[in-house]
Write an enzyme that holds these catalytic residues in place. Structure first.
Site, mmCIF file in Angstrom:
data_model
loop_
_atom_site.group_PDB
_atom_site.id
_atom_site.type_symbol
_atom_site.label_atom_id
_atom_site.label_comp_id
_atom_site.label_asym_id
_atom_site.label_seq_id
_atom_site.Cartn_x
_atom_site.Cartn_y
_atom_site.Cartn_z
ATOM 1 N N ARG A 34 0.839 -1.214 0.000
ATOM 2 C CA ARG A 34 0.000 0.000 0.000
ATOM 3 C C ARG A 34 0.874 1.264 0.000
ATOM 4 O O ARG A 34 0.429 2.325 -0.443
ATOM 5 C CB ARG A 34 -0.945 0.001 1.197
ATOM 6 C CG ARG A 34 -2.117 -0.941 0.980
ATOM 7 C CD ARG A 34 -3.099 -0.906 2.125
ATOM 8 N NE ARG A 34 -4.244 -1.761 1.829
ATOM 9 C CZ ARG A 34 -5.221 -2.009 2.674
ATOM 10 N NH1 ARG A 34 -5.199 -1.484 3.891
ATOM 11 N NH2 ARG A 34 -6.224 -2.778 2.329
ATOM 12 N N LYS A 196 -16.755 -17.590 5.708
ATOM 13 C CA LYS A 196 -18.212 -17.450 5.809
ATOM 14 C C LYS A 196 -18.865 -17.099 4.483
ATOM 15 O O LYS A 196 -18.407 -16.174 3.807
ATOM 16 C CB LYS A 196 -18.545 -16.331 6.798
ATOM 17 C CG LYS A 196 -18.186 -16.661 8.222
ATOM 18 C CD LYS A 196 -18.552 -15.493 9.087
ATOM 19 C CE LYS A 196 -18.332 -15.808 10.544
ATOM 20 N NZ LYS A 196 -18.462 -14.602 11.354
ATOM 21 N N GLY A 352 -6.794 -9.313 1.949
ATOM 22 C CA GLY A 352 -5.613 -9.434 2.812
ATOM 23 C C GLY A 352 -5.097 -10.857 2.963
ATOM 24 O O GLY A 352 -3.905 -11.117 2.784
ATOM 25 N N GLY A 375 -11.897 -5.142 1.768
ATOM 26 C CA GLY A 375 -13.341 -4.896 1.704
ATOM 27 C C GLY A 375 -13.759 -4.169 0.438
ATOM 28 O O GLY A 375 -14.780 -4.500 -0.179
HETATM 29 C C1 3PG Z 1 -8.642 -2.012 4.724
HETATM 30 O O1 3PG Z 1 -7.647 -2.383 5.353
HETATM 31 O O2 3PG Z 1 -9.443 -2.816 4.195
HETATM 32 C C2 3PG Z 1 -8.855 -0.542 4.515
HETATM 33 O O3 3PG Z 1 -7.758 0.188 4.975
HETATM 34 C C3 3PG Z 1 -10.133 -0.081 5.166
HETATM 35 O O4 3PG Z 1 -10.061 -0.233 6.540
HETATM 36 P P1 3PG Z 1 -11.413 -0.352 7.384
HETATM 37 O O5 3PG Z 1 -11.976 -1.701 7.070
HETATM 38 O O6 3PG Z 1 -11.011 -0.202 8.820
HETATM 39 O O7 3PG Z 1 -12.325 0.741 6.932
HETATM 40 MG MG MG Z 2 -11.131 -4.075 6.008
#
Ligand code: 3PG
Ligand code: MG
Length: 395
Positions: A34, A196, A352, A375
């Site tokens: 990132r 899930k 991730g 996400g």
């Molecule tokens: C992530 O790591 O998916 C992004 O940085 C967003 O983080 P968050 O899910 O805490 O909003």
């Molecule tokens: Mg996240």
């Protein structure tokens, strides 16, 4: 949407939203993609003599100052990676301090603002907060696709007050994910894992429309197996989602999308169990055991579909990869993808855990594209619009 690539932004005060929410273990950054991702945008803004203020969140401090979530620790890494002798650091958004810092800085200098989520107005998307923050600036650039699914002030609020542009990395993310979703060569395959199905229902419904084959692994596969009447023993599964699992299978049939479920599984008594590991056919799961990985026959079947595909998307590990040997299938699949990467196939991965597995397999260079988003990647694949991207488009 305006991209900074198409404009000259010269001698301006720029607010640049990045995502420095990097994984850290014992104070050490374990994954820097990132950070690398925003280098190009920073370089361009620097070369065009702008004063650059980086905004990012780190963790979820919930609107309160909490030293554990301070971004100060990342400064030296940023200086190294961005090849800068000094990056300024703004501990609070105090107006006087902000003005003083801007005055001190030379064109091309960079300043990091402390974790934006220390401010209550960030997550509540308080318009006054965005307005106040925008005050001393001329331009807003969003280069944080991975945070753009959040309706937060630094994502959707700032474009209301400043001329706004997309950074290079944000544009890249969208371009690459869209290539798979809208233009991928056929036959295409999606490999979906994770624990899930409740978090991936919309994803599956959307992918069914776009893919020839979807392979489902990870604990979410157990929910499908259980819904089909298979005894999954102690395996993690979502009892309440049986109906949904069956409706996903039914819909897939209707639109001619083939769903691959595990044929065999690697089971044990628990995640730490290294003694009673038992590979079995899906119909022979012992009642005191749980499925923790997909088995060899299943790996073979998925591999054969990878070899037949022209495009592959992967999200979610296929087993409990944090607990070896249950990382085996995920690592193997990453290696298979790497091995065939030179054959003209297009491959994309994101999330991730998926990135961790690909790194474990040392297969990063086997993918056409790896998204930096978790996400936000999932939501885009679900076909949802991204609030951050929409806010840029409105400008
Ligand atoms: C992530 O790591 O998916 C992004 O940085 C967003 O983080 P968050 O899910 O805490 O909003
Ligand atoms: Mg996240």
């Amino acid at each position: 949407m305006k991209s900074i690539n198409d404009f000259i932004i010269n001698k301006k005060n720029v607010l640049l939203r990045v995502d420095l929410n990097v994984p850290v273990i014992n104070g050490k950054i374990t994954e820097k993609t990132r950070i690398y991702a925003v280098k190009k945008t920073i370089k361009k803004l620097k070369e065009q003599n702008n004063k650059i203020f980086l905004i990012s969140h780190f963790g979820r401090p919930k609107g309160e100052i909490n030293k554990i979530f301070s971004l100060k620790f990342i400064l030296t890494t940023l200086e190294e990676e961005f090849e800068l002798t000094k990056i300024y650091f703004l501990e609070t958004l105090n107006e006087k301090l902000m003005k003083e810092t801007i005055e001190k800085m030379q064109p091309g200098d960079v300043c990091l603002i402390e974790n934006i989520r220390f401010n209550e107005g960030e997550e509540s998307n308080d318009l006054n907060f965005s307005k106040q923050l925008s005050k001393n600036f001329d331009i807003f650039v969003n280069d944080a696709f991975s945070a753009s699914h959040r309706i937060h002030a630094s994502i959707v609020g700032l474009p209301k007050f400043l001329p706004s542009y997309a950074g290079y990395s944000l544009v890249e993310e969208i371009k690459n994910i869209n290539i798979f979703m809208n233009n991928s060569k056929k036959p295409n395959l999606a490999i979906i894992g994770g624990s899930k199905i409740s978090t991936k229902i919309n994803l599956l419904y959307n992918l069914i429309e776009k893919c020839d084959v979807i392979s489902i692994g990870g604990a979410m596969a157990n929910t499908f197996l259980s819904a089909m009447g298979i005894n999954v023993g102690l395996s993690l599964h979502e009892k309440d989602l049986k109906k949904i699992a069956l409706s996903i299978l039914e819909k897939a049939k209707k639109v001619d999308c083939k769903i691959l479920l595990p044929l065999d599984l690697v089971c044990a008594n628990n995640l730490q169990d290294k003694i009673n590991i038992n590979q079995c056919n899906i119909n022979n799961i012992l009642s005191n055991q749980m499925a923790l990985d997909i088995g060899c026959k299943t790996i073979k079947e998925i591999s054969s579909y990878i070899l037949k595909s022209k495009a592959v998307l992967w999200n979610g590990p296929l087993g409990a990869f944090e607990y070896p040997p249950f990382d085996k299938s995920s690592v193997k699949i990453a290696k298979v993808i790497k091995r065939i990467s030179t054959s003209g196939i297009s491959t994309i991965a994101g999330g991730g855990d998926t990135i961790s597995v690909i790194k474990m397999a040392k297969a990063q260079d086997g993918f056409s594209y790896i998204s930096k988003a978790g996400g936000a990647f999932l939501e885009w694949l679900e076909g949802k619009s991204s609030p951050g991207v929409d806010a840029l488009k409105k400008k």
